[in-house]
Write a protein that holds these residues in place. Structure first.
Motif, short mmCIF file in Angstrom:
data_model
loop_
_atom_site.label_atom_id
_atom_site.label_comp_id
_atom_site.label_asym_id
_atom_site.label_seq_id
_atom_site.Cartn_x
_atom_site.Cartn_y
_atom_site.Cartn_z
N ASP A 12 -3.54 -7.71 1.36
CA ASP A 12 -3.07 -6.35 1.06
C ASP A 12 -4.03 -5.32 1.62
O ASP A 12 -3.62 -4.36 2.27
CB ASP A 12 -2.96 -6.15 -0.46
CG ASP A 12 -1.64 -6.68 -0.99
OD1 ASP A 12 -0.79 -7.07 -0.16
OD2 ASP A 12 -1.45 -6.72 -2.21
N ARG B 97 -1.46 -0.03 -4.01
CA ARG B 97 -0.99 -1.20 -3.25
C ARG B 97 -0.53 -2.36 -4.13
O ARG B 97 -0.08 -3.36 -3.64
CB ARG B 97 -2.07 -1.73 -2.30
CG ARG B 97 -2.52 -0.72 -1.27
CD ARG B 97 -3.33 -1.41 -0.20
NE ARG B 97 -4.52 -2.05 -0.73
CZ ARG B 97 -5.69 -1.43 -0.85
NH1 ARG B 97 -5.82 -0.18 -0.47
NH2 ARG B 97 -6.73 -2.07 -1.31
N ASN B 99 2.07 -3.44 -7.35
CA ASN B 99 3.18 -2.87 -8.09
C ASN B 99 2.85 -2.83 -9.59
O ASN B 99 1.78 -3.30 -10.02
CB ASN B 99 4.49 -3.61 -7.79
CG ASN B 99 4.50 -5.04 -8.28
OD1 ASN B 99 3.84 -5.36 -9.27
ND2 ASN B 99 5.22 -5.90 -7.57
N TYR B 136 8.80 -3.46 -10.41
CA TYR B 136 8.41 -3.69 -9.01
C TYR B 136 8.19 -2.40 -8.23
O TYR B 136 8.11 -2.42 -7.00
CB TYR B 136 9.45 -4.61 -8.34
CG TYR B 136 9.50 -5.94 -9.05
CD1 TYR B 136 8.48 -6.87 -8.86
CD2 TYR B 136 10.52 -6.24 -9.95
CE1 TYR B 136 8.48 -8.09 -9.53
CE2 TYR B 136 10.52 -7.46 -10.63
CZ TYR B 136 9.50 -8.37 -10.42
OH TYR B 136 9.49 -9.57 -11.09
N HIS B 137 8.07 -1.28 -8.94
CA HIS B 137 7.71 -0.04 -8.26
C HIS B 137 6.21 -0.06 -7.94
O HIS B 137 5.42 -0.58 -8.69
CB HIS B 137 8.02 1.16 -9.15
CG HIS B 137 9.47 1.53 -9.18
ND1 HIS B 137 10.45 0.66 -9.57
CD2 HIS B 137 10.11 2.69 -8.85
CE1 HIS B 137 11.63 1.25 -9.50
NE2 HIS B 137 11.45 2.49 -9.05
N LEU B 138 5.88 0.56 -6.81
CA LEU B 138 4.46 0.73 -6.52
C LEU B 138 3.95 1.89 -7.37
O LEU B 138 4.73 2.76 -7.78
CB LEU B 138 4.25 1.02 -5.02
CG LEU B 138 4.48 -0.18 -4.10
CD1 LEU B 138 4.30 0.23 -2.64
CD2 LEU B 138 3.52 -1.31 -4.45
N THR B 139 2.63 1.93 -7.60
CA THR B 139 2.11 2.93 -8.52
C THR B 139 2.21 4.35 -7.97
O THR B 139 2.12 5.31 -8.72
CB THR B 139 0.64 2.63 -8.87
OG1 THR B 139 -0.08 2.42 -7.66
CG2 THR B 139 0.54 1.39 -9.73
N GLU B 141 4.90 5.39 -6.67
CA GLU B 141 6.33 5.72 -6.73
C GLU B 141 6.77 6.11 -8.14
O GLU B 141 7.96 6.19 -8.41
CB GLU B 141 7.16 4.50 -6.28
CG GLU B 141 6.96 4.15 -4.81
CD GLU B 141 7.56 2.79 -4.44
OE1 GLU B 141 7.62 2.50 -3.25
OE2 GLU B 141 7.93 2.03 -5.36
#
Ligand code: ATP
Ligand code: MG
Lengths: 406, 235
Positions: A12, B97, B99, B136-139, B141
């Motif tokens: 990542d 980076r 979720n 499953y959203h990224l932080t 978002e």
């Protein structure tokens, strides 16, 4: 901490800064690519050269006598007879000397290459031509009695007589201002036929082969044999036989340890080539080593930047329960994966590169499992070595200092 | 559960020394919802960091669940933080980076909980703070209030004995602040011990006990009836 999570985390963060990661890997990519290319091309070249040498003379020994201060040291006909009689592995033994002269009949004359030796000359792999078309080769009787006989090639026969079946005809040849009158006993295939282009059609040299004894008797300055070709049956035995030949000659001629006789085979020539090759490989390897060092420093630099950028992240991880070891492993793994990816790209590039170079040099590149292993080991080592300092720096941060960092 | 006695914390800057904590003695029992109130610079964060085992102190004694923490190594402290303490920071401190689910699973990773178990427990914690549909959203978002709810889910996922929050609503608007406080009250109702730092009386009003702080010392310690937010309002 689980390997899988660390691995994903490392990927990542590497992919979050693609350009930066790529630039960091560049040194490693170049280093590894050159190592792989050199090894593959070098091994390919070595194999090619070995193959060439074996094809040409895997069973050939080149015997020389160095007579700089002792003319008696030159090889005698008797020496050759003794060698052939006492060492059963010796198949053929003959000088293979060439001298140029002018061959003439009443009709015409022409440049000639005169090759002389024992009757074994016809069997030497290096001999210019030995495919009989008419008549016979000169034999042991001709040799022992210094008969003035000669074998010429079809091109020469055509040029001087206008036909090829010229057995029984005579011609004369001028070598170093001595005229030899010779009777033709055989005709071999044209020697320079496949070298056309190199000569004008009416200037292709005549090829002649005749007994060394005859030449030696009539042209005294050509009597000495300083160089003799020996063919053995089996390439396996070439080194011991070479030594045996030298020992025997030294004993026979009372010259033990005087370094007069020298029996060289393809193995020594190969050694020399390999020496040059390995010198070259070492040089490029040193260059690659420097590239890897620079690459490693790049990894260290980027990891230090990363540790600074992510100080708060480290603080948060510690607050959540990450131990010193966990953080150390995380950052070390990132450095190792960074260099490993660089290594993989380098490997791919190296294979492409070696194929390009190899096809330009007309050889087949050789890849070994060892060289792939070497790449993996080397990239890992670079990652660990240059990653340990930044990783330790990250791991040793106290949670409060890391969290308060701005 | 938390027993601190005569805790001192001294900062040295050049030749000057600042006594950020001056013989602080405090006891917090299981099930309490305590707020630490005081003006800026009074030492609230310093105390919280010590209570949360993020920082060491100079003098005094700290017993956490019967263990003297001064005797623990750095890695042992990390283990205690992982199992016994949940943190909610003013600036959320989520991992970019990653979720939402991965963020909440992180303490379980350090606790070496197996992967399927991690996912189950993290999902439960997120459902508790009303984010079961954002796994499953990224932080980057999600909104600030949602971020803080993720942080709360992360702080309770390991079922710690105490939850520590330093100005948890400092970066949030008043509506979102109410949401967060309601979650805290619900968690407290279910038995979670909470210590919260704030300099706003309106925030302290939602808690059961208010410890007033000034110049590194406790000036007042009052038990109050918390202002209740109705559960029905949780979205
Ligand atoms: N790392 C440090 N080095 C030196 N002095 C510090 C450090 N951290 C805090 N201090 C000092 O200790 C005192 C208490 O600070 P602390 O951060 O605990 O205050 P606070 O009550 O949390 O204030 P705020 O409400 O503004 O967050 C202050 O005088 C501050 O300047
Ligand atoms: Mg503060």
């Amino acid at each position: 901490m689980f390997i899988k999570e660390n691995f994903k985390m490392a990927l990542d963060s590497i992919f979050a800064n693609k350009m930066r990661s790529f630039l960091t890997m560049l040194g490693i990519i170049i280093g590894i690519a050159s190592v792989i290319a050199i090894l593959a091309v070098g091994n390919g070249a070595a194999k090619e050269i070995t193959g060439t040498f074996s094809d040409l003379g895997a069973t050939t020994i080149n015997l020389t006598a160095n007579d700089s201060d002792d003319s008696n040291a030159a090889l005698e006909q008797e020496d050759l007879v003794v060698l052939k009689d006492s060492i059963e592995e010796i198949q053929y033994i003959s000088p293979n000397q060439q001298i140029s002269g002018t061959a003439s009949t009443e009709m015409d004359s022409r440049q000639a290459v005169v090759s002389y030796g024992t009757p074994d000359l016809q069997y030497l792999s290096q001999t210019m031509s030995s495919n009989l078309i008419h008549g016979r080769y000169f034999n042991q009787i001709d040799f022992d009695e210094n008969n003035s006989v000669v074998v010429i090639d079809t091109d020469g026969a055509e040029a001087l007589f206008g036909r090829t079946d010229v057995v029984g005809e005579t011609l004369s040849v001028n070598i170093t201002q001595t005229r030899l009158d010779l009777r033709i006993v055989g005709v071999v295939e044209g020697s320079f036929a496949d070298m056309q282009g190199a000569f004008d059609a009416d200037q292709i040299p005549l090829f002649m082969a005749m007994p060394q004894s005859t030449v030696g008797q009539q042209v005294p300055q050509l009597a000495g044999m300083n160089s003799v070709i020996i063919e053995v049956e089996d390439t396996e035995q070439i080194e011991p036989i070479s030594n045996q030949i030298v020992r025997l000659l030294e004993l026979r001629n009372d010259a033990v340890g005087e370094n007069i006789y020298n029996a060289r085979n393809f193995l020594q020539a190969l050694d020399q080539v390999n020496n040059v090759l390995s010198l070259f490989i070492n040089f490029i390897a040193a260059v690659a080593g420097i590239a890897l060092l620079v690459g490693g420093i790049g990894v260290m630099n980027i990891m230090l930047v990363s540790v600074t950028e992510r100080t708060r992240e480290i603080g948060t991880r510690k607050a959540l329960g990450a131990t010193t070891k966990t953080i150390l492993i995380q950052f070390l793994m990132e450095a190792v994966i960074l260099s490993l990816i660089g290594g993989m790209i380098g490997l791919t590039l190296g294979i492409l590169l070696s194929n390009v170079i190899a096809s330009a040099l007309n050889i087949v590149p050789i890849y070994t499992l060892g060289s792939v292993g070497l790449v993996l080991a080397f990239s890992t080592a670079v990652g660990v070595f240059f990653g340990i300092y930044p990783a330790r720096k990250a791991a040793k941060l106290t949670p409060i200092d890391a969290l308060r960092f701005e | 559960m938390i027993e601190i006695t005569d805790i001192e914390k001294i900062y040295r800057l050049g030749g000057e020394t600042i006594k950020a904590l001056d013989k602080v003695t405090l006891s917090i029992k299981e099930g309490e919802f305590t707020s630490i109130m005081g003006p800026s610079g009074s030492g609230k964060s310093t105390l919280m960091n010590i209570l949360g085992l993020l920082d060491r102190f100079d003098n005094g004694k700290y017993m956490l669940n019967g263990t003297d923490v001064t005797e623990l190594s750095d890695d042992q402290l990390a283990g205690v933080r992982n199992k016994e303490i949940g943190f909610v920071f003013q600036s959320f401190n989520l991992m970019a980076r990653m979720n939402v689910l991965e963020n909440v699973m992180l303490p379980l990773v350090y606790a070496k909980v197996p992967a399927d178990e991690r996912k189950k427990r993290a999902t439960e914690a997120l459902e508790k703070v009303g984010l079961g549909d954002r796994l499953y959203h990224l932080t980057n978002e999600i909104s600030g209030g949602q971020k803080q709810r993720v942080a709360i889910a992360r702080s309770i996922v390991n079922r710690p004995s105490v939850l520590m929050a330093d100005e948890p609503t400092g970066n949030l608007d008043s509506k979102t602040t109410e949401d967060i406080m309601r979650i805290f009250q619900d968690l407290n109702d279910e038995g979670t011990t909470i210590v919260m730092v704030t300099h706003e009386p309106e925030m302290a009003a939602y808690t059961k006990r208010i410890v007033h702080f000034r110049d590194g010392q406790i000036t007042e310690d009052e038990t109050v009836t918390p202002k209740q937010l109705s559960k029905a309002e949780v979205d």
